[in-house]
Scaffold this motif. Structure first.
Motif, PDB file in Angstrom:
ATOM      1  N   MET A 237       0.849  -1.070  -0.319  1.00  0.00           N
ATOM      2  CA  MET A 237       0.399  -0.336   0.089  1.00  0.00           C
ATOM      3  C   MET A 237       0.792   1.918  -0.039  1.00  0.00           C
ATOM      4  O   MET A 237       2.140   1.029   0.151  1.00  0.00           O
ATOM      5  CB  MET A 237      -0.981  -0.124   1.157  1.00  0.00           C
ATOM      6  N   ILE A 238      -0.200   2.300  -0.342  1.00  0.00           N
ATOM      7  CA  ILE A 238       1.138   3.195  -0.461  1.00  0.00           C
ATOM      8  C   ILE A 238       0.285   4.959   0.287  1.00  0.00           C
ATOM      9  O   ILE A 238      -0.894   4.750   0.130  1.00  0.00           O
ATOM     10  CB  ILE A 238       0.849   4.237  -1.561  1.00  0.00           C
ATOM     11  N   ARG A 239       1.167   5.389   1.376  1.00  0.00           N
ATOM     12  CA  ARG A 239       0.606   6.747   2.050  1.00  0.00           C
ATOM     13  C   ARG A 239       0.221   7.640   1.423  1.00  0.00           C
ATOM     14  O   ARG A 239       1.510   8.096   1.321  1.00  0.00           O
ATOM     15  CB  ARG A 239       0.743   6.283   3.395  1.00  0.00           C
ATOM     16  N   GLU A 240      -0.877   8.360   1.285  1.00  0.00           N
ATOM     17  CA  GLU A 240      -0.828   9.594   0.681  1.00  0.00           C
ATOM     18  C   GLU A 240      -1.319  10.264   1.612  1.00  0.00           C
ATOM     19  O   GLU A 240      -1.601  10.346   2.081  1.00  0.00           O
ATOM     20  CB  GLU A 240      -1.430   9.344  -0.496  1.00  0.00           C
ATOM     21  N   ASP A 241      -0.848  12.335   1.267  1.00  0.00           N
ATOM     22  CA  ASP A 241      -0.899  12.924   2.668  1.00  0.00           C
ATOM     23  C   ASP A 241      -2.827  14.060   2.214  1.00  0.00           C
ATOM     24  O   ASP A 241      -3.235  13.761   2.608  1.00  0.00           O
ATOM     25  CB  ASP A 241      -0.369  13.762   2.910  1.00  0.00           C
ATOM     26  N   LYS A 242      -2.398  13.592   0.507  1.00  0.00           N
ATOM     27  CA  LYS A 242      -3.772  14.264   0.011  1.00  0.00           C
ATOM     28  C   LYS A 242      -4.602  13.431   0.217  1.00  0.00           C
ATOM     29  O   LYS A 242      -4.648  11.813  -0.491  1.00  0.00           O
ATOM     30  CB  LYS A 242      -3.568  14.864  -1.122  1.00  0.00           C
ATOM     31  N   PHE A 243      -5.877  13.733   0.015  1.00  0.00           N
ATOM     32  CA  PHE A 243      -7.531  12.513  -0.094  1.00  0.00           C
ATOM     33  C   PHE A 243      -8.219  12.989  -1.709  1.00  0.00           C
ATOM     34  O   PHE A 243      -8.553  13.771  -1.631  1.00  0.00           O
ATOM     35  CB  PHE A 243      -8.538  13.301   0.908  1.00  0.00           C
ATOM     36  N   LEU A 244      -7.738  11.857  -2.444  1.00  0.00           N
ATOM     37  CA  LEU A 244      -8.315  11.653  -3.571  1.00  0.00           C
ATOM     38  C   LEU A 244      -9.593  11.311  -3.397  1.00  0.00           C
ATOM     39  O   LEU A 244      -8.598  10.106  -3.559  1.00  0.00           O
ATOM     40  CB  LEU A 244      -7.365  11.691  -4.432  1.00  0.00           C
ATOM     41  N   ILE A 245     -10.798  10.519  -4.357  1.00  0.00           N
ATOM     42  CA  ILE A 245     -11.611   9.396  -3.542  1.00  0.00           C
ATOM     43  C   ILE A 245     -11.676   8.847  -4.790  1.00  0.00           C
ATOM     44  O   ILE A 245     -11.472   7.981  -4.927  1.00  0.00           O
ATOM     45  CB  ILE A 245     -13.215  10.617  -3.564  1.00  0.00           C
ATOM     46  N   SER A 246     -11.045   9.578  -5.940  1.00  0.00           N
ATOM     47  CA  SER A 246     -10.712   8.504  -7.443  1.00  0.00           C
ATOM     48  C   SER A 246      -9.336   7.277  -6.586  1.00  0.00           C
ATOM     49  O   SER A 246      -9.183   6.562  -7.832  1.00  0.00           O
ATOM     50  CB  SER A 246     -10.067   9.131  -8.650  1.00  0.00           C
ATOM     51  N   ARG A 247      -8.585   7.710  -5.767  1.00  0.00           N
ATOM     52  CA  ARG A 247      -7.887   6.630  -5.844  1.00  0.00           C
ATOM     53  C   ARG A 247      -7.966   5.442  -4.464  1.00  0.00           C
ATOM     54  O   ARG A 247      -7.416   5.179  -4.222  1.00  0.00           O
ATOM     55  CB  ARG A 247      -6.860   7.225  -5.065  1.00  0.00           C
TER      56      ARG A 247
ATOM     57  N   SER B  86      -8.643  -6.983   3.700  1.00  0.00           N
ATOM     58  CA  SER B  86      -7.828  -7.919   3.652  1.00  0.00           C
ATOM     59  C   SER B  86      -6.778  -7.456   2.866  1.00  0.00           C
ATOM     60  O   SER B  86      -6.471  -6.877   2.111  1.00  0.00           O
ATOM     61  CB  SER B  86      -8.158  -9.652   2.814  1.00  0.00           C
ATOM     62  N   LEU B  87      -5.681  -7.954   3.616  1.00  0.00           N
ATOM     63  CA  LEU B  87      -4.390  -7.563   2.889  1.00  0.00           C
ATOM     64  C   LEU B  87      -3.642  -9.217   2.158  1.00  0.00           C
ATOM     65  O   LEU B  87      -3.029  -9.876   3.135  1.00  0.00           O
ATOM     66  CB  LEU B  87      -3.087  -6.677   4.150  1.00  0.00           C
ATOM     67  N   TRP B  88      -2.632  -8.659   1.366  1.00  0.00           N
ATOM     68  CA  TRP B  88      -2.333  -9.828   0.836  1.00  0.00           C
ATOM     69  C   TRP B  88      -0.895 -10.194  -0.631  1.00  0.00           C
ATOM     70  O   TRP B  88      -1.229  -8.731  -0.701  1.00  0.00           O
ATOM     71  CB  TRP B  88      -3.154 -11.226   0.541  1.00  0.00           C
ATOM     72  N   ALA B  89       0.173 -10.243  -0.711  1.00  0.00           N
ATOM     73  CA  ALA B  89       0.477 -10.506  -1.898  1.00  0.00           C
ATOM     74  C   ALA B  89       1.110 -11.460  -1.550  1.00  0.00           C
ATOM     75  O   ALA B  89       1.244 -12.228  -0.960  1.00  0.00           O
ATOM     76  CB  ALA B  89       1.715  -9.407  -1.263  1.00  0.00           C
ATOM     77  N   GLN B  90       1.681 -12.851  -2.679  1.00  0.00           N
ATOM     78  CA  GLN B  90       2.277 -13.548  -2.987  1.00  0.00           C
ATOM     79  C   GLN B  90       3.410 -13.611  -4.237  1.00  0.00           C
ATOM     80  O   GLN B  90       3.401 -12.786  -4.991  1.00  0.00           O
ATOM     81  CB  GLN B  90       1.092 -13.697  -4.442  1.00  0.00           C
TER      82      GLN B  90
ATOM     83  N   ASP C 169       3.979  -4.304  -0.521  1.00  0.00           N
ATOM     84  CA  ASP C 169       3.604  -4.385  -1.735  1.00  0.00           C
ATOM     85  C   ASP C 169       2.184  -5.686  -1.817  1.00  0.00           C
ATOM     86  O   ASP C 169       1.814  -6.333  -2.153  1.00  0.00           O
ATOM     87  CB  ASP C 169       4.569  -4.893  -3.100  1.00  0.00           C
ATOM     88  N   LEU C 170       0.904  -4.745  -1.609  1.00  0.00           N
ATOM     89  CA  LEU C 170      -0.139  -5.382  -1.187  1.00  0.00           C
ATOM     90  C   LEU C 170      -0.810  -5.442  -1.933  1.00  0.00           C
ATOM     91  O   LEU C 170      -0.890  -5.087  -3.216  1.00  0.00           O
ATOM     92  CB  LEU C 170      -0.641  -5.574   0.291  1.00  0.00           C
ATOM     93  N   ASP C 171      -2.188  -6.278  -1.911  1.00  0.00           N
ATOM     94  CA  ASP C 171      -2.848  -6.344  -2.842  1.00  0.00           C
ATOM     95  C   ASP C 171      -4.196  -6.637  -2.695  1.00  0.00           C
ATOM     96  O   ASP C 171      -3.841  -6.647  -1.247  1.00  0.00           O
ATOM     97  CB  ASP C 171      -2.662  -7.765  -3.958  1.00  0.00           C
ATOM     98  N   SER C 172      -5.328  -5.954  -2.793  1.00  0.00           N
ATOM     99  CA  SER C 172      -6.521  -5.910  -2.222  1.00  0.00           C
ATOM    100  C   SER C 172      -7.915  -5.902  -3.846  1.00  0.00           C
ATOM    101  O   SER C 172      -8.340  -4.734  -3.111  1.00  0.00           O
ATOM    102  CB  SER C 172      -6.980  -5.249  -1.418  1.00  0.00           C
ATOM    103  N   ARG C 173      -7.402  -6.236  -4.495  1.00  0.00           N
ATOM    104  CA  ARG C 173      -8.208  -5.590  -5.031  1.00  0.00           C
ATOM    105  C   ARG C 173      -9.657  -5.716  -5.433  1.00  0.00           C
ATOM    106  O   ARG C 173     -10.299  -5.125  -5.951  1.00  0.00           O
ATOM    107  CB  ARG C 173      -7.804  -6.539  -6.847  1.00  0.00           C
ATOM    108  N   TYR C 174     -10.413  -6.249  -4.271  1.00  0.00           N
ATOM    109  CA  TYR C 174     -11.866  -6.065  -4.035  1.00  0.00           C
ATOM    110  C   TYR C 174     -12.206  -5.271  -3.047  1.00  0.00           C
ATOM    111  O   TYR C 174     -13.404  -5.672  -2.528  1.00  0.00           O
ATOM    112  CB  TYR C 174     -12.068  -7.828  -3.376  1.00  0.00           C
ATOM    113  N   GLY C 175     -10.939  -4.494  -2.269  1.00  0.00           N
ATOM    114  CA  GLY C 175     -11.749  -3.644  -1.827  1.00  0.00           C
ATOM    115  C   GLY C 175     -11.744  -3.661  -0.531  1.00  0.00           C
ATOM    116  O   GLY C 175     -11.700  -5.462   0.188  1.00  0.00           O
ATOM    117  N   GLY C 176     -12.433  -2.457   0.124  1.00  0.00           N
ATOM    118  CA  GLY C 176     -12.794  -3.504   1.577  1.00  0.00           C
ATOM    119  C   GLY C 176     -14.163  -3.854   2.310  1.00  0.00           C
ATOM    120  O   GLY C 176     -15.054  -3.886   0.649  1.00  0.00           O
TER     121      GLY C 176
END
Length: 138
Positions: free
Chosen positions: A1-11, A58-62, A80-87
């Motif tokens: 995951m990447i931590r961003e300081d600015k909120f952009l709902i599109s991300r 869910s947090l995962w990487a393979q 470098d995690l994946d969570s393509r299905y979201g929350g």
């Protein structure tokens, strides 16, 4: 995951309760597999209506060739995690209606977080760190 300081709902960012971040790594033949989870809040917009959501992530990487950093919640999320299905939404508030648990105590807990969250959009509730996204930077 990447931590961003600015909120952009599109991300599709998440606010993470760092105290709930749990992750384990499994290594086999020099390849690492990560599996974990955490509690999170997030905003989403549908049909022009902004919604505040709460639930699990869910947090995962393979197939990672480097040993993961599991030294802190931020380090775990920084892999470098994946969570393509979201929350996995447990509760959602859109300003007029609640969707989620049918247990009154859980509804009250969710709404105590979601109502002020939506009222102060795009702020995070106390106790959550953000904004974290799975989307890569362009």
């Amino acid at each position: 995951m990447i931590r961003e300081d600015k909120f952009l709902i599109s991300r599709k960012p998440f606010g993470i309760d760092l105290s709930t971040v749990k992750m384990e790594a499994t290594e086999r033949d020099g390849i690492y597999w990560l599996k974990g989870h955490c509690q999170a809040v997030w905003y989403r917009r549908k049909d022009g209506v902004t919604r505040a959501c709460i639930g699990g992530l869910s947090l995962w990487a393979q197939w990672r060739r480097e040993a993961p950093d599991l030294s802190s919640p931020q380090a775990m999320l920084g892999n470098d995690l994946d969570s393509r299905y979201g929350g996995d939404t447990a509760g959602r508030w859109d300003g007029t209606g609640y969707w989620g648990s049918e247990i009154p105590d859980v509804q009250e807990q969710h709404l105590a977080i979601l109502r002020p969250m939506l009222d102060s959009y795009p702020s995070l509730p106390e106790g959550y760190d953000g904004w974290w996204t799975f989307q890569t930077r362009n």
